[in-house]
Design a protein around this motif. Structure first.
Motif, PDB file in Angstrom:
ATOM      1  N   ARG A  79     -70.487   7.664  10.099  1.00  0.00           N
ATOM      2  CA  ARG A  79     -71.600   8.539  10.450  1.00  0.00           C
ATOM      3  C   ARG A  79     -72.629   7.806  11.310  1.00  0.00           C
ATOM      4  O   ARG A  79     -73.166   8.357  12.273  1.00  0.00           O
ATOM      5  CB  ARG A  79     -72.256   9.125   9.207  1.00  0.00           C
ATOM      6  N   ASN A  83     -73.454   9.135  15.007  1.00  0.00           N
ATOM      7  CA  ASN A  83     -74.825   9.573  15.268  1.00  0.00           C
ATOM      8  C   ASN A  83     -75.483   8.755  16.369  1.00  0.00           C
ATOM      9  O   ASN A  83     -76.106   9.311  17.284  1.00  0.00           O
ATOM     10  CB  ASN A  83     -75.686   9.500  14.010  1.00  0.00           C
ATOM     11  N   GLN A  86     -73.863   9.364  19.854  1.00  0.00           N
ATOM     12  CA  GLN A  86     -74.259  10.659  20.413  1.00  0.00           C
ATOM     13  C   GLN A  86     -75.686  10.606  20.968  1.00  0.00           C
ATOM     14  O   GLN A  86     -75.949  11.062  22.083  1.00  0.00           O
ATOM     15  CB  GLN A  86     -74.145  11.741  19.349  1.00  0.00           C
ATOM     16  N   ARG A  87     -76.592  10.044  20.207  1.00  0.00           N
ATOM     17  CA  ARG A  87     -77.995   9.980  20.653  1.00  0.00           C
ATOM     18  C   ARG A  87     -78.180   9.002  21.807  1.00  0.00           C
ATOM     19  O   ARG A  87     -78.965   9.247  22.719  1.00  0.00           O
ATOM     20  CB  ARG A  87     -78.899   9.612  19.488  1.00  0.00           C
ATOM     21  N   THR A 154     -82.842   3.412  14.667  1.00  0.00           N
ATOM     22  CA  THR A 154     -82.969   4.818  14.993  1.00  0.00           C
ATOM     23  C   THR A 154     -83.293   4.973  16.461  1.00  0.00           C
ATOM     24  O   THR A 154     -83.901   4.075  17.071  1.00  0.00           O
ATOM     25  CB  THR A 154     -84.062   5.535  14.159  1.00  0.00           C
TER      26      THR A 154
END
Length: 156
Positions: A79, A83, A86-87, A154
């Motif tokens: 994951r 994630n 993709q970002r 992040t």
């Protein structure tokens, strides 16, 4: 040791080199605050830069593999990889990346989203060649073995 050879300076980004107890400290006890302070902001900035460079090369799986147990317990590897890929793809090639803050965050109360401990977060303002912008945050935690490891990444 093939993984270590392939990673080169990237391992430094994840494990910042606080190995073993400080002078006069018993093995297994918490790291002495003076040793924590000796790294300084530039060490963490360099380490965070190595992390975002690895993300730019789409080495998300390697980033997760050498991260802190805190990160590994918070998000499954597949994951995290999906994630972040993709970002990150939204930005394309990076035009600029400037750090905006380095913040030390001691967590002293249990029961929150993070375990009690010492954390350092580095924020970057990043712009892709396509003109799209994002904020990247790389966080490190002081693990129980006295090593600083990446505890989070992040991109928003």
């Amino acid at each position: 040791m093939m993984e270590m050879r392939c990673l080169g300076s990237f391992v430094f980004a994840i494990v910042l080199g606080l190995s073993g107890p400080a002078s006069g400290q018993r093995p297994g006890s918490a790291p002495a605050p003076a040793r924590v302070a000796t790294l300084g902001p530039s060490s963490f900035l360099d380490a965070a830069q190595n992390v975002v460079n690895a993300i730019d090369r789409y080495e998300m799986a390697t980033v997760w593999d050498v991260s802190s147990p805190i990160m590994k317990s918070s998000i499954p590897k597949d994951r995290f990889v999906a994630n972040v890929a993709q970002r990150r793809a939204v930005l394309g090639s990076i035009r600029t990346r400037d750090w905006t803050s380095i913040m030390r965050v001691p967590i002293t109360k249990a029961g929150g989203p993070l375990p009690v401990g010492q954390y350092i977060s580095i924020r970057f303002a990043t712009t892709g060649q396509n003109g799209k912008s994002a904020e990247e945050v790389v966080s490190f935690s002081l693990d129980q073995d006295g090593q600083w490891r990446m505890a989070g990444y992040t991109i928003q």
